[in-house]
Design a protein around this motif. Sequence first.
Motif, PDB file in Angstrom:
ATOM      1  N   ALA A  31     -10.775   2.149  -5.030  1.00 48.85           N
ATOM      2  CA  ALA A  31     -10.898   2.512  -6.015  1.00 48.85           C
ATOM      3  C   ALA A  31      -9.916   3.837  -6.225  1.00 48.85           C
ATOM      4  O   ALA A  31     -10.039   4.935  -5.317  1.00 48.85           O
ATOM      5  N   LEU A  32      -8.723   3.515  -6.990  1.00 43.87           N
ATOM      6  CA  LEU A  32      -7.537   4.481  -6.939  1.00 43.87           C
ATOM      7  C   LEU A  32      -7.143   4.918  -8.397  1.00 43.87           C
ATOM      8  O   LEU A  32      -7.435   4.624  -9.351  1.00 43.87           O
ATOM      9  N   ALA A  33      -7.058   6.455  -8.382  1.00 47.25           N
ATOM     10  CA  ALA A  33      -6.459   7.138  -9.650  1.00 47.25           C
ATOM     11  C   ALA A  33      -5.192   6.458  -9.965  1.00 47.25           C
ATOM     12  O   ALA A  33      -4.375   6.054  -8.925  1.00 47.25           O
ATOM     13  N   PRO A  34      -4.714   6.394 -11.203  1.00 46.74           N
ATOM     14  CA  PRO A  34      -3.743   5.594 -11.707  1.00 46.74           C
ATOM     15  C   PRO A  34      -2.465   6.367 -10.901  1.00 46.74           C
ATOM     16  O   PRO A  34      -1.490   5.587 -10.491  1.00 46.74           O
ATOM     17  N   SER A  35      -2.529   7.591 -10.959  1.00 48.45           N
ATOM     18  CA  SER A  35      -1.085   8.265  -9.977  1.00 48.45           C
ATOM     19  C   SER A  35      -1.028   7.835  -8.862  1.00 48.45           C
ATOM     20  O   SER A  35       0.134   7.853  -8.088  1.00 48.45           O
ATOM     21  N   VAL A  36      -2.327   7.664  -8.105  1.00 46.71           N
ATOM     22  CA  VAL A  36      -2.149   7.474  -6.610  1.00 46.71           C
ATOM     23  C   VAL A  36      -1.685   6.049  -6.406  1.00 46.71           C
ATOM     24  O   VAL A  36      -0.950   5.608  -5.514  1.00 46.71           O
ATOM     25  N   ALA A  37      -2.491   5.116  -7.091  1.00 49.76           N
ATOM     26  CA  ALA A  37      -1.919   3.733  -7.133  1.00 49.76           C
ATOM     27  C   ALA A  37      -0.213   3.589  -7.570  1.00 49.76           C
ATOM     28  O   ALA A  37       0.185   2.772  -6.532  1.00 49.76           O
ATOM     29  N   GLY A  38       0.318   4.344  -8.406  1.00 48.53           N
ATOM     30  CA  GLY A  38       1.715   4.371  -8.399  1.00 48.53           C
ATOM     31  C   GLY A  38       2.254   5.016  -7.221  1.00 48.53           C
ATOM     32  O   GLY A  38       3.520   4.247  -6.907  1.00 48.53           O
ATOM     33  N   ARG A  39       1.799   5.923  -6.650  1.00 47.40           N
ATOM     34  CA  ARG A  39       2.591   6.259  -5.515  1.00 47.40           C
ATOM     35  C   ARG A  39       2.541   5.370  -4.118  1.00 47.40           C
ATOM     36  O   ARG A  39       3.491   5.205  -3.418  1.00 47.40           O
ATOM     37  N   LEU A  40       1.486   4.656  -4.139  1.00 52.44           N
ATOM     38  CA  LEU A  40       1.333   3.677  -3.133  1.00 52.44           C
ATOM     39  C   LEU A  40       2.339   2.427  -3.377  1.00 52.44           C
ATOM     40  O   LEU A  40       2.802   1.897  -2.379  1.00 52.44           O
ATOM     41  N   ILE A  41       2.401   2.002  -4.678  1.00 55.34           N
ATOM     42  CA  ILE A  41       3.354   0.895  -4.890  1.00 55.34           C
ATOM     43  C   ILE A  41       4.786   1.257  -4.728  1.00 55.34           C
ATOM     44  O   ILE A  41       5.506   0.703  -4.061  1.00 55.34           O
ATOM     45  N   SER A  42       5.225   2.607  -4.982  1.00 56.01           N
ATOM     46  CA  SER A  42       6.498   3.413  -4.588  1.00 56.01           C
ATOM     47  C   SER A  42       6.761   3.283  -3.163  1.00 56.01           C
ATOM     48  O   SER A  42       7.804   2.998  -2.909  1.00 56.01           O
ATOM     49  N   SER A  43       5.672   3.699  -2.463  1.00 52.48           N
ATOM     50  CA  SER A  43       5.915   3.684  -1.002  1.00 52.48           C
ATOM     51  C   SER A  43       6.031   2.351  -0.360  1.00 52.48           C
ATOM     52  O   SER A  43       6.814   2.342   1.056  1.00 52.48           O
ATOM     53  N   VAL A  44       5.921   1.036  -0.886  1.00 48.41           N
ATOM     54  CA  VAL A  44       5.903  -0.026  -0.173  1.00 48.41           C
ATOM     55  C   VAL A  44       7.140  -0.938  -0.661  1.00 48.41           C
ATOM     56  O   VAL A  44       7.678  -1.690  -0.283  1.00 48.41           O
ATOM     57  N   ARG A  45       7.668  -0.191  -1.689  1.00 38.51           N
ATOM     58  CA  ARG A  45       9.019  -0.746  -2.415  1.00 38.51           C
ATOM     59  C   ARG A  45      10.172  -0.539  -1.450  1.00 38.51           C
ATOM     60  O   ARG A  45      10.383   0.326  -0.835  1.00 38.51           O
ATOM     61  N   GLU A  46      11.129  -1.581  -1.150  1.00 39.65           N
ATOM     62  CA  GLU A  46      12.251  -1.198  -0.567  1.00 39.65           C
ATOM     63  C   GLU A  46      13.213  -0.310  -1.328  1.00 39.65           C
ATOM     64  O   GLU A  46      13.426  -0.679  -2.760  1.00 39.65           O
ATOM     65  N   PRO A  47      13.612   0.755  -0.875  1.00 33.40           N
ATOM     66  CA  PRO A  47      14.590   1.556  -1.479  1.00 33.40           C
ATOM     67  C   PRO A  47      15.911   0.870  -1.699  1.00 33.40           C
ATOM     68  O   PRO A  47      16.232   0.181  -0.669  1.00 33.40           O
ATOM     69  N   ALA A  48      16.717   1.368  -2.516  1.00 35.56           N
ATOM     70  CA  ALA A  48      18.083   0.880  -2.780  1.00 35.56           C
ATOM     71  C   ALA A  48      18.843   1.174  -1.284  1.00 35.56           C
ATOM     72  O   ALA A  48      18.561   2.103  -0.480  1.00 35.56           O
ATOM     73  N   PRO A  49      19.873   0.420  -1.083  1.00 32.69           N
ATOM     74  CA  PRO A  49      20.559   0.660   0.232  1.00 32.69           C
ATOM     75  C   PRO A  49      21.051   2.031   0.101  1.00 32.69           C
ATOM     76  O   PRO A  49      21.932   2.557  -0.561  1.00 32.69           O
ATOM     77  N   GLY A  50      21.018   2.927   1.428  1.00 41.36           N
ATOM     78  CA  GLY A  50      21.453   4.238   1.623  1.00 41.36           C
ATOM     79  C   GLY A  50      20.375   5.423   0.859  1.00 41.36           C
ATOM     80  O   GLY A  50      20.721   6.332   1.190  1.00 41.36           O
ATOM     81  N   ALA A  51      19.541   4.967   0.074  1.00 39.72           N
ATOM     82  CA  ALA A  51      18.465   5.722  -0.572  1.00 39.72           C
ATOM     83  C   ALA A  51      17.403   6.404   0.432  1.00 39.72           C
ATOM     84  O   ALA A  51      17.132   5.575   1.339  1.00 39.72           O
ATOM     85  N   LEU A  52      17.019   7.539   0.256  1.00 39.65           N
ATOM     86  CA  LEU A  52      15.918   7.913   1.191  1.00 39.65           C
ATOM     87  C   LEU A  52      14.651   7.331   0.752  1.00 39.65           C
ATOM     88  O   LEU A  52      14.345   7.251  -0.364  1.00 39.65           O
ATOM     89  N   SER A  53      13.608   6.888   1.685  1.00 43.22           N
ATOM     90  CA  SER A  53      12.259   6.465   1.396  1.00 43.22           C
ATOM     91  C   SER A  53      11.597   7.866   1.017  1.00 43.22           C
ATOM     92  O   SER A  53      11.931   8.861   1.169  1.00 43.22           O
ATOM     93  N   PRO A  54      10.371   7.355   0.481  1.00 52.11           N
ATOM     94  CA  PRO A  54       9.508   8.681   0.259  1.00 52.11           C
ATOM     95  C   PRO A  54       9.167   9.489   1.268  1.00 52.11           C
ATOM     96  O   PRO A  54       9.050  10.701   1.112  1.00 52.11           O
ATOM     97  N   ARG A  55       9.178   8.941   2.364  1.00 50.61           N
ATOM     98  CA  ARG A  55       8.499   9.834   3.357  1.00 50.61           C
ATOM     99  C   ARG A  55      10.056  10.492   4.009  1.00 50.61           C
ATOM    100  O   ARG A  55       9.773  11.597   4.202  1.00 50.61           O
ATOM    101  N   GLU A  56      10.993   9.955   3.932  1.00 46.25           N
ATOM    102  CA  GLU A  56      12.308  10.764   4.120  1.00 46.25           C
ATOM    103  C   GLU A  56      12.653  11.838   3.398  1.00 46.25           C
ATOM    104  O   GLU A  56      13.002  12.966   3.809  1.00 46.25           O
ATOM    105  N   ARG A  57      12.234  11.669   2.226  1.00 48.15           N
ATOM    106  CA  ARG A  57      12.404  12.713   1.009  1.00 48.15           C
ATOM    107  C   ARG A  57      11.548  14.001   1.388  1.00 48.15           C
ATOM    108  O   ARG A  57      11.673  14.889   1.240  1.00 48.15           O
TER     109      ARG A  57
END
Length: 208
Positions: free
Chosen positions: A126-152
């Motif tokens: 059971a996920l709040a919409p904003s939380v679901a969005g963050r989880l989706i972003s965290s598993v997406r591959e960042p663009a080459p050279g871009a920092l991951s969410p955790r690195e940011r």
Amino acid sequence: MTGIRVLIVDDHPVVRDGLSGMLRHVEDITVVGDVADGESALAFVAAHDVDVVLMDLRMPGMGGVAAIRTLGKQAPDVHVLVLTTFDTDSDVLPAIEAGATGYLLKDSSAATLVEGVRAAHHGRAALAPSVAGRLISSVREPAPGALSPREREVLTLIADGATNRDVAARLFVSETTVKTHLLRVFEKLGVRDRAAAVSEGHRRGILS
């Protein structure tokens, strides 16, 4: 029938009382107790039958993430539904990684909370919409050279003056993991030290 046995864990008495009052009138849910911190939650679960723990994250003493992780080892059949004010990466990701079944915010409606408890009881997320969005972003591959969410996150904390130990404690990871993230940040930004990384982070707009 006692229904779904729920333990409420929150350091604010008013919040505990409000949640107890809200859930008390739900036919298939029974609030079996309420405590103010993670250590008390572990002790309560060890001594009582609990199906779902409604867990805040930021509490004095043992916080929610540490409690979730320990519950997963000591009481794997008990499901944890996080209910908190915060939906930042540094709150959401550690809680889910620690084993939380769901993650809702305190501005959720009563109906959403009740359905969240029921979903958690059956092991469904059971996920709040904003939380679901963050989880989706965290598993997406960042663009080459871009920092991951955790690195940011690491770079942001470093920019605020945090040491590696501070960052490790805040993100619930080891100092070795922090160093690994920093090395990747240095490599992606083309720098050699923390000060240069912060400067480059501001130049690129990564840091506000």
